[in-house]
Motif scaffolding. Structure first.
Motif, PDB file in Angstrom:
ATOM      1  N   THR A  35       0.820  -1.199   0.000  1.00  0.00           N
ATOM      2  CA  THR A  35       0.000   0.000   0.000  1.00  0.00           C
ATOM      3  C   THR A  35       0.860   1.258   0.000  1.00  0.00           C
ATOM      4  O   THR A  35       0.566   2.224  -0.701  1.00  0.00           O
ATOM      5  CB  THR A  35      -0.923   0.017   1.233  1.00  0.00           C
ATOM      6  OG1 THR A  35      -1.800  -1.101   1.180  1.00  0.00           O
ATOM      7  CG2 THR A  35      -1.752   1.300   1.289  1.00  0.00           C
ATOM      8  N   LEU A  36       1.946   1.248   0.787  1.00  0.00           N
ATOM      9  CA  LEU A  36       2.716   2.473   1.022  1.00  0.00           C
ATOM     10  C   LEU A  36       4.082   2.483   0.353  1.00  0.00           C
ATOM     11  O   LEU A  36       4.869   3.400   0.578  1.00  0.00           O
ATOM     12  CB  LEU A  36       2.884   2.690   2.530  1.00  0.00           C
ATOM     13  CG  LEU A  36       1.588   2.971   3.290  1.00  0.00           C
ATOM     14  CD1 LEU A  36       1.865   3.057   4.791  1.00  0.00           C
ATOM     15  CD2 LEU A  36       0.941   4.258   2.807  1.00  0.00           C
ATOM     16  N   LEU A  39       5.090   5.680  -1.369  1.00  0.00           N
ATOM     17  CA  LEU A  39       5.074   6.957  -0.654  1.00  0.00           C
ATOM     18  C   LEU A  39       6.459   7.582  -0.547  1.00  0.00           C
ATOM     19  O   LEU A  39       6.658   8.750  -0.880  1.00  0.00           O
ATOM     20  CB  LEU A  39       4.465   6.760   0.742  1.00  0.00           C
ATOM     21  CG  LEU A  39       4.335   8.017   1.597  1.00  0.00           C
ATOM     22  CD1 LEU A  39       3.527   9.097   0.884  1.00  0.00           C
ATOM     23  CD2 LEU A  39       3.697   7.688   2.942  1.00  0.00           C
ATOM     24  N   THR A  68       1.570  13.571   0.191  1.00  0.00           N
ATOM     25  CA  THR A  68       1.038  13.712   1.547  1.00  0.00           C
ATOM     26  C   THR A  68      -0.203  14.610   1.566  1.00  0.00           C
ATOM     27  O   THR A  68      -1.056  14.465   2.450  1.00  0.00           O
ATOM     28  CB  THR A  68       2.103  14.273   2.502  1.00  0.00           C
ATOM     29  OG1 THR A  68       2.573  15.537   2.017  1.00  0.00           O
ATOM     30  CG2 THR A  68       3.277  13.316   2.622  1.00  0.00           C
ATOM     31  N   MET A  71      -2.955  12.362   0.686  1.00  0.00           N
ATOM     32  CA  MET A  71      -3.217  11.462   1.796  1.00  0.00           C
ATOM     33  C   MET A  71      -4.004  12.163   2.900  1.00  0.00           C
ATOM     34  O   MET A  71      -4.868  11.559   3.538  1.00  0.00           O
ATOM     35  CB  MET A  71      -1.904  10.892   2.326  1.00  0.00           C
ATOM     36  CG  MET A  71      -1.166  10.064   1.283  1.00  0.00           C
ATOM     37  SD  MET A  71       0.170   9.053   1.937  1.00  0.00           S
ATOM     38  CE  MET A  71      -0.733   7.612   2.512  1.00  0.00           C
ATOM     39  N   MET A 125      -3.453   5.838  -1.802  1.00  0.00           N
ATOM     40  CA  MET A 125      -2.712   5.191  -0.715  1.00  0.00           C
ATOM     41  C   MET A 125      -3.394   5.404   0.627  1.00  0.00           C
ATOM     42  O   MET A 125      -3.535   4.481   1.436  1.00  0.00           O
ATOM     43  CB  MET A 125      -1.274   5.712  -0.667  1.00  0.00           C
ATOM     44  CG  MET A 125      -0.361   5.137  -1.724  1.00  0.00           C
ATOM     45  SD  MET A 125       1.377   5.626  -1.504  1.00  0.00           S
ATOM     46  CE  MET A 125       1.358   7.302  -2.126  1.00  0.00           C
ATOM     47  N   SER A 126      -3.801   6.639   0.889  1.00  0.00           N
ATOM     48  CA  SER A 126      -4.407   6.945   2.182  1.00  0.00           C
ATOM     49  C   SER A 126      -5.740   6.230   2.359  1.00  0.00           C
ATOM     50  O   SER A 126      -6.052   5.735   3.450  1.00  0.00           O
ATOM     51  CB  SER A 126      -4.601   8.449   2.337  1.00  0.00           C
ATOM     52  OG  SER A 126      -5.119   8.776   3.603  1.00  0.00           O
ATOM     53  N   PHE A 129      -4.915   2.662   3.064  1.00  0.00           N
ATOM     54  CA  PHE A 129      -4.242   2.564   4.355  1.00  0.00           C
ATOM     55  C   PHE A 129      -5.219   2.708   5.517  1.00  0.00           C
ATOM     56  O   PHE A 129      -5.286   1.872   6.417  1.00  0.00           O
ATOM     57  CB  PHE A 129      -3.166   3.645   4.427  1.00  0.00           C
ATOM     58  CG  PHE A 129      -2.354   3.623   5.692  1.00  0.00           C
ATOM     59  CD1 PHE A 129      -1.336   2.704   5.851  1.00  0.00           C
ATOM     60  CD2 PHE A 129      -2.599   4.522   6.713  1.00  0.00           C
ATOM     61  CE1 PHE A 129      -0.576   2.675   7.018  1.00  0.00           C
ATOM     62  CE2 PHE A 129      -1.854   4.509   7.871  1.00  0.00           C
ATOM     63  CZ  PHE A 129      -0.839   3.580   8.022  1.00  0.00           C
ATOM     64  N   ASN A 156       4.800  -0.886   6.988  1.00  0.00           N
ATOM     65  CA  ASN A 156       5.071   0.490   6.588  1.00  0.00           C
ATOM     66  C   ASN A 156       6.565   0.779   6.666  1.00  0.00           C
ATOM     67  O   ASN A 156       7.156   1.365   5.752  1.00  0.00           O
ATOM     68  CB  ASN A 156       4.284   1.428   7.527  1.00  0.00           C
ATOM     69  CG  ASN A 156       4.490   2.901   7.220  1.00  0.00           C
ATOM     70  OD1 ASN A 156       5.143   3.270   6.259  1.00  0.00           O
ATOM     71  ND2 ASN A 156       3.932   3.734   8.065  1.00  0.00           N
ATOM     72  N   SER A 159       8.380  -0.864   3.883  1.00  0.00           N
ATOM     73  CA  SER A 159       8.216  -0.162   2.605  1.00  0.00           C
ATOM     74  C   SER A 159       9.184   1.004   2.490  1.00  0.00           C
ATOM     75  O   SER A 159       9.644   1.333   1.392  1.00  0.00           O
ATOM     76  CB  SER A 159       6.769   0.331   2.453  1.00  0.00           C
ATOM     77  OG  SER A 159       6.499   1.427   3.299  1.00  0.00           O
TER      78      SER A 159
END
Length: 403
Positions: A35-36, A39, A68, A71, A125-126, A129, A156, A159
């Protein structure tokens, strides 16, 4: 980061299996990783991107960390509407859609388009997450939730390490475009894994019968002083983390270190200690209390900051190890605290935490980028130290009456 829903667990425990055992924890960690992974992976190729787009380090840092912003927006949306969403379905959809902007980054013609695609990545992503965290909190038994959330935060952390390492390696050998194609494939793999492993679950409103308006729920959370402290702490944690691991790339790539692209990826083995210590955050919170555990993590990060100014590469790497371990540990502690401090609707509380957390990352990339570009690395480190110091003040307020 987050923690959803003050549901009566008896019904959930009858309907779904608990998320316990090594297999389930590995699956949870893998979903978090996939997922992350986008980022922070791009941070490892910041110097190459800045050269490709012919922009300053500060401009490239803001563009890369524009994710961000997306997110934070998605975190607020989840806080408002998560009770009506099927967690599993929207986790899968979010991860599948994430592959689209990731792939399109290979074609971004200018910095504006690049930043817009990073925002789109952040939205996906957010959503994935925060909804996964809501799913875990709602479907784990009381004894399993700390392990499930620690596994997710550990994914996390992983990642951060392997995403950056992969990005630097792929870009160095296959070019920047291939880097984004491969990461788009990882996004699709995350969607497939979530589809195959997450249990079908009803939206929270269907299970709890709650019909309170979303804004009333948000006001309730924001009126809670412990939650406000946790939200502010999340903001400051990512503010400091982003500032450190975005602009240190340019320091390491320049004199006196002269670290080139491939070596820059290897630098991120500094996250290995974080992978070992973050799973212990839940145990520490139970044994020593939230406040003391969080203060310990932030104190560790504060100790590492002066080392970033040393002329020795080994000392800088030691500082990065301490900052990574300390901030991730504090993040995991704060994540667990939000779920315990929320009087109801932990999904909304978690969404607010995520929104604050990622807004801190956006603010950190901008404010600390200006300090770095105008006055240099020492000024940037001073700004990071101020944010960690403020975080210590807020961490001191993370105490519940039942602790």
């Amino acid at each position: 980061m987050n923690l959803p829903s003050a549901l009566p667990l008896s019904r959930l425990e009858r309907e779904v299996p608990r998320l316990s055992g090594i297999y389930n924890l590995i699956v949870i960690g893998l979903i978090a990783f996939l997922t992350l992974v986008d980022l922070f992976a791009t941070q490892a190729i910041l110097p190459a991107l800045a050269a490709a787009y012919r922009v300053s380090p500060a401009a490239m840092g803001v563009a890369v960390n524009a994710s961000t912003f997306g997110m934070a927006i998605a975190g607020l949306a989840v806080a408002l509407f998560s009770r009506h969403l099927n967690r599993r379905r929207w986790v899968v959809i979010s991860l599948l859609f994430l592959s689209m902007p990731t792939c399109l980054l290979a074609f971004a013609p200018n910095l504006t388009v690049f930043a817009a695609l990073r925002v789109a990545q952040g939205l996906c992503m957010s959503a994935a997450f925060s909804l996964t965290l809501a799913y875990l909190a709602e479907q784990s038994g009381p004894k399993d939730i700390a392990a499930a959330l620690s596994a997710y935060v550990t994914g996390n952390v992983a990642s951060n390490l392997f995403g950056r390492l992969m990005s630097a390696t792929i870009a160095d050998h296959l070019g920047l475009a291939s880097n984004f194609y491969i990461f788009a494939g990882l996004n699709l793999a995350g969607g497939l894994l979530a589809y195959l492993t997450l249990t079908r679950a009803q939206p929270m409103s269907a299970m709890s019968g709650g019909h309170r308006k979303a804004m009333a729920v948000l006001r309730e959370h924001l009126s809670n002083p412990q939650l406000r402290a946790a939200f502010g702490l999340g903001f400051l944690i990512l503010f400091a983390f982003i500032g450190t691991f975005t602009y240190v790339n340019f320091v390491l790539a320049g004199p006196p270190f002269g670290v080139h692209q491939m070596q820059l990826g290897l630098v991120y083995f500094v996250f290995v200690p974080s992978m070992l210590t973050t799973p212990l955050a839940g145990i520490a919170a139970v044994r020593f209390g939230t406040r003391r555990s969080c203060l310990g993590g932030l104190g560790l990060a504060l100790i590492g900051l002066p080392l970033l100014l040393a002329p020795s590469l080994s000392l800088v790497l030691a500082g990065l190890c301490l900052i990574g371990a300390g901030t991730f540990f504090a993040q995991a502690i704060a994540t667990g605290f939000v779920g315990r401090a929320a009087a109801g609707d932990r999904g909304a509380a978690g969404g607010l935490y995520l929104a604050s957390y990622f807004l801190g990352g956006l603010a950190g990339s901008f404010v600390l980028g200006q300090l770095f570009g105008t006055w240099g690395w020492a000024a940037c480190v001073s700004g990071i130290a101020l944010s960690v110091g403020a975080g210590l003040t807020l961490a001191n307020r993370l105490v519940l009456a039942r602790d």
